[in-house]
Design a protein around this motif. Structure first.
Motif, PDB file in Angstrom:
ATOM      1  N   MET A 170       5.873  -4.277  -9.963  1.00 44.44           N
ATOM      2  CA  MET A 170       5.440  -2.910  -9.686  1.00 44.44           C
ATOM      3  C   MET A 170       4.086  -2.908  -9.000  1.00 44.44           C
ATOM      4  O   MET A 170       3.348  -3.890  -9.049  1.00 44.44           O
ATOM      5  N   VAL A 177       0.093   3.243  -7.619  1.00 40.27           N
ATOM      6  CA  VAL A 177      -0.014   4.212  -6.525  1.00 40.27           C
ATOM      7  C   VAL A 177      -0.656   5.486  -7.054  1.00 40.27           C
ATOM      8  O   VAL A 177      -0.506   5.841  -8.228  1.00 40.27           O
ATOM      9  N   LEU A 234      -0.906   9.615  -6.954  1.00 39.60           N
ATOM     10  CA  LEU A 234       0.016  10.724  -6.752  1.00 39.60           C
ATOM     11  C   LEU A 234      -0.797  11.991  -6.523  1.00 39.60           C
ATOM     12  O   LEU A 234      -1.577  12.398  -7.383  1.00 39.60           O
ATOM     13  N   LEU A 252       7.997  13.506  -3.950  1.00 42.51           N
ATOM     14  CA  LEU A 252       8.505  12.160  -4.194  1.00 42.51           C
ATOM     15  C   LEU A 252       9.918  12.011  -3.647  1.00 42.51           C
ATOM     16  O   LEU A 252      10.256  10.978  -3.062  1.00 42.51           O
ATOM     17  N   HIS A 276      12.340   4.405  -4.510  1.00 45.96           N
ATOM     18  CA  HIS A 276      11.379   3.913  -5.506  1.00 45.96           C
ATOM     19  C   HIS A 276      11.493   4.750  -6.769  1.00 45.96           C
ATOM     20  O   HIS A 276      11.899   5.921  -6.719  1.00 45.96           O
ATOM     21  N   TYR A 319       9.102   5.801 -10.378  1.00 40.71           N
ATOM     22  CA  TYR A 319       7.691   5.933 -10.729  1.00 40.71           C
ATOM     23  C   TYR A 319       7.530   6.052 -12.235  1.00 40.71           C
ATOM     24  O   TYR A 319       8.105   6.947 -12.867  1.00 40.71           O
ATOM     25  N   ARG A 360       4.781   1.983  -9.421  1.00 41.49           N
ATOM     26  CA  ARG A 360       5.972   2.200  -8.614  1.00 41.49           C
ATOM     27  C   ARG A 360       6.797   0.915  -8.519  1.00 41.49           C
ATOM     28  O   ARG A 360       6.249  -0.164  -8.300  1.00 41.49           O
ATOM     29  N   ASP A 404      10.494  -0.713  -6.749  1.00 42.93           N
ATOM     30  CA  ASP A 404      11.598  -0.507  -5.825  1.00 42.93           C
ATOM     31  C   ASP A 404      12.867  -0.210  -6.609  1.00 42.93           C
ATOM     32  O   ASP A 404      13.155  -0.864  -7.628  1.00 42.93           O
TER      33      ASP A 404
END
Length: 234
Positions: free
Chosen positions: A28, A31, A33, A39, A48, A50, A105, A107
């Motif tokens: 991970m 990130v 926000l 999103l 992705h 979160y 985050r 994938d």
């Protein structure tokens, strides 16, 4: 973030065995926000997922005329992007950031691989999915059956549960979007709450003064959903 201790941010990840968290953390990235950041648009592919540490996200059902209403709130108790676990990896809702914060985050492809085995993460996400669907079902019932004041109290309490502050950075306009009502209706509801000493209304903020009083005014939906989250994820 040091990996010698359990994470202090996302409560879902904090339930994992420490060794499992350490392994997943390498997959991970942190990130930021931003407020009103989208999103996923409705129907968009989920690339992705979160795990929120701070802030809250809102899952909205959007009509063809652009009107919208919130069906779920996600904060540090869970994960945004549950649809990544399904064969049709698209978002059924528009998901936006309602209170700025940060997240870890991952994938969606990585999550899919992790969820194929009977791993601690998979078992935890299945429990969270059950709790999340409970929230969605009560949100639908609440939006259709309960008056705006009860719904507003429920929303404030749910957001407060996902924050480390009594001050919620939120305008009347944005709260109206969450509740699916006009801004004037929000003002009419918050005025009596302020007069009763339950909240203070500032410029772009709502400060909780008497949480117990809000709980008494909120509908049963708040308690039912909270009890289910506590039962499954405590």
């Amino acid at each position: 973030m040091s990996l010698s201790t359990r994470p202090a941010g996302n409560q879902l990840l904090a339930l994992l065995p420490l060794a499992e968290y350490q392994r997943l953390h390498a997959l991970m990235r942190p990130v930021d926000l931003d407020f009103r950041q989208v999103l996923y648009p409705t129907g968009a592919p989920i690339e992705h997922v979160y795990f929120l540490n701070r802030g809250t996200a809102s899952a909205l059902t959007v009509m063809e005329d652009g009107s919208a209403i919130e069906v779920a709130t996600i904060g540090n108790e869970g994960m945004v992007g549950l649809g990544a676990l399904l064969a049709d990896r698209t978002s059924p809702n528009k998901v936006i950031i309602q209170i700025a914060g940060d997240a870890l985050r991952m994938d969606a492809d990585v999550l899919e691989q992790e969820a194929k085995s009977d791993s601690p993460l998979r078992r935890l996400l299945l429990l969270y999915q059950t709790a999340f669907l409970t929230q969605v079902s009560y949100s639908v019932a609440c939006n259709g059956l309960h008056p705006v004041q009860q719904r507003c109290c429920r929303w404030i309490l749910m957001t407060h549960d996902r924050m480390d502050s009594d001050e919620i950075p939120l305008t009347h306009e944005f709260l109206g979007i969450m509740l699916g009502v006009r801004r004037a209706s929000v003002t009419e509801v918050l005025g009596p709450l302020h007069e009763k000493g339950l909240v203070n209304n500032g410029r772009g903020t709502i400060t909780i003064v008497d949480r117990g009083g809000l709980e008494k005014l909120a509908c049963e939906c708040y308690r039912k959903v909270k009890n289910e989250f506590d039962r499954l994820l405590s």
